[in-house]
Design an enzyme around this catalytic site. Sequence first.
Site, PDB file in Angstrom:
ATOM      1  N   CYS A  76      39.106  36.221  51.379  1.00 33.91           N
ATOM      2  CA  CYS A  76      40.570  36.258  51.555  1.00 33.91           C
ATOM      3  C   CYS A  76      40.931  35.414  52.779  1.00 33.91           C
ATOM      4  O   CYS A  76      40.212  35.416  53.766  1.00 33.91           O
ATOM      5  CB  CYS A  76      41.061  37.687  51.768  1.00 33.91           C
ATOM      6  SG  CYS A  76      40.745  38.812  50.400  1.00 33.91           S
ATOM      7  N   ASP A 133      37.548  22.607  23.566  1.00 34.62           N
ATOM      8  CA  ASP A 133      36.923  22.809  24.868  1.00 34.62           C
ATOM      9  C   ASP A 133      35.547  22.165  24.831  1.00 34.62           C
ATOM     10  O   ASP A 133      34.895  22.121  23.783  1.00 34.62           O
ATOM     11  CB  ASP A 133      36.796  24.297  25.210  1.00 34.62           C
ATOM     12  CG  ASP A 133      36.609  24.523  26.702  1.00 34.62           C
ATOM     13  OD1 ASP A 133      37.582  24.930  27.365  1.00 34.62           O
ATOM     14  OD2 ASP A 133      35.498  24.292  27.212  1.00 34.62           O
ATOM     15  N   CYS A 135      46.113  25.779  38.229  1.00 38.81           N
ATOM     16  CA  CYS A 135      45.596  26.603  39.329  1.00 38.81           C
ATOM     17  C   CYS A 135      45.550  25.816  40.631  1.00 38.81           C
ATOM     18  O   CYS A 135      44.965  26.265  41.614  1.00 38.81           O
ATOM     19  CB  CYS A 135      44.209  27.152  38.980  1.00 38.81           C
ATOM     20  SG  CYS A 135      42.980  25.868  38.650  1.00 38.81           S
TER      21      CYS A 135
END
Length: 455
Positions: free
Chosen positions: A84, A336, A411
């Site tokens: 984090c 994919d 992302c």
Amino acid sequence: MSLPVQKNDRITVHVEDLTHDGAGVAKVDGYPLFIVGALPGEIAEIHVVKTTKSYGFGKLIEIIKPSEHRVAPPCHVFDECGGCQVQHLSYEGQLKWKQQLVKNAIERIARLPHVTVHPVKGMDNPWRYRNKSQIPFALQDGKVVGGFYKTRSHEIVDTDTCIIQSEQADDLLREMKKQLGRIGITPYNEKTHQGMLRHIVIRKALATSEIMVVIVTKKKKFPQREEAIEAIKLILPEVTSIVQNINSEKTNVIFGEETFTLFGKDSIEDTIGDVRFEISARSFYQVNPEQTEVLYKQALEYAQLTGTETVIDAYCGIGTISLFLAKEAKQVLGVDVVPQAIEDAKRNAEINKFKNTYFEEGLAEVVIPKWYKDGITADVLVVDPPRKGCDEALLLTILEQKPKRVVYVSCNPATLARDLRILEDGGYATQEVQPVDMFPQTTHCEAVAWLELRK
């Protein structure tokens, strides 16, 4: 030209911003200094530890005036662990910052200041959200330690808990450190290539509460295998699957190629919305299923399906977005490059009894033109690429084939913005962008962009 600050200076600064990786930014006569742990709006005393011609780095010594969004990090190893980066920033502050992060990328990189970037869709409870944990173990001074890696290193921070992962992962981490020594399994050493246990991976399905534990070992056969299985079952009586993965390579990649089941089922089952998914040891599956549903609903909203459309999913993975879209499309075709992902996608379509899906292994920029030659044209094209963004050849394929609508799930705000600029220059208009917080307490932020082909 002399710099406004020198190494080892001790100075007071006003922090103006955060970098994409969560470091505070202060400027002295226009010269930027990056300070880990500092927050925008703060006045702080720092020690200048490094300077270059263009920027420098400072170490936080004292916060003279704290940010209104500063909070005490609840994790006791926050300062050491690299998992984090922004626990010291309130969750409200995190969401505001992530919106600005996406907005800055859209304005500066994509050069689209007029495009609306909505407030980030966050979580009601931004803790304990991870459904997958990868736990490394090591020997330090003859003692078994386990936990998570320090920032930009493979040195383990020894801990018994991680408050963004499941309680079951904590139980496994804490108790396996005791059990490894008792049953005689030696943790793997990356430097010497000695030892047996490389990682323990735990996956928990949110909807069904099924749990899979994966033991990653250097060799297939080891004498303590049965004891390891029994130890895991004792720690987690609710475990539904125990799997072994063998990775004999000199690498820091977690998984090897060979996997087999030691106890229970070969996979676990979870649902996103009302779509069921089988998840095997090496399946890619989003680690925050609650927010994954938010993300995919946003992609579905931007796709604006009426039941008559052909949709192409250009990075389909195990079919998570594809099957969400298939509920409301005429047909969905997914491609994919990972063979196992395509196998999983086909199986997941079968489980959910979808008859309007088709999945093919290969490079999107090769397979999609082949489909077009076969007479299959997309009304809507969806991309959900890795952090590096879309392959240039795929972007050219989109511009050549001209689907009327593109939904871009990202992302990485920087590569999203880069690719939006290319699509804009090729005839698309970005309508809006919706960020979604998939990874609270970290610097990562997902976003969904909606583009329409200009008439």
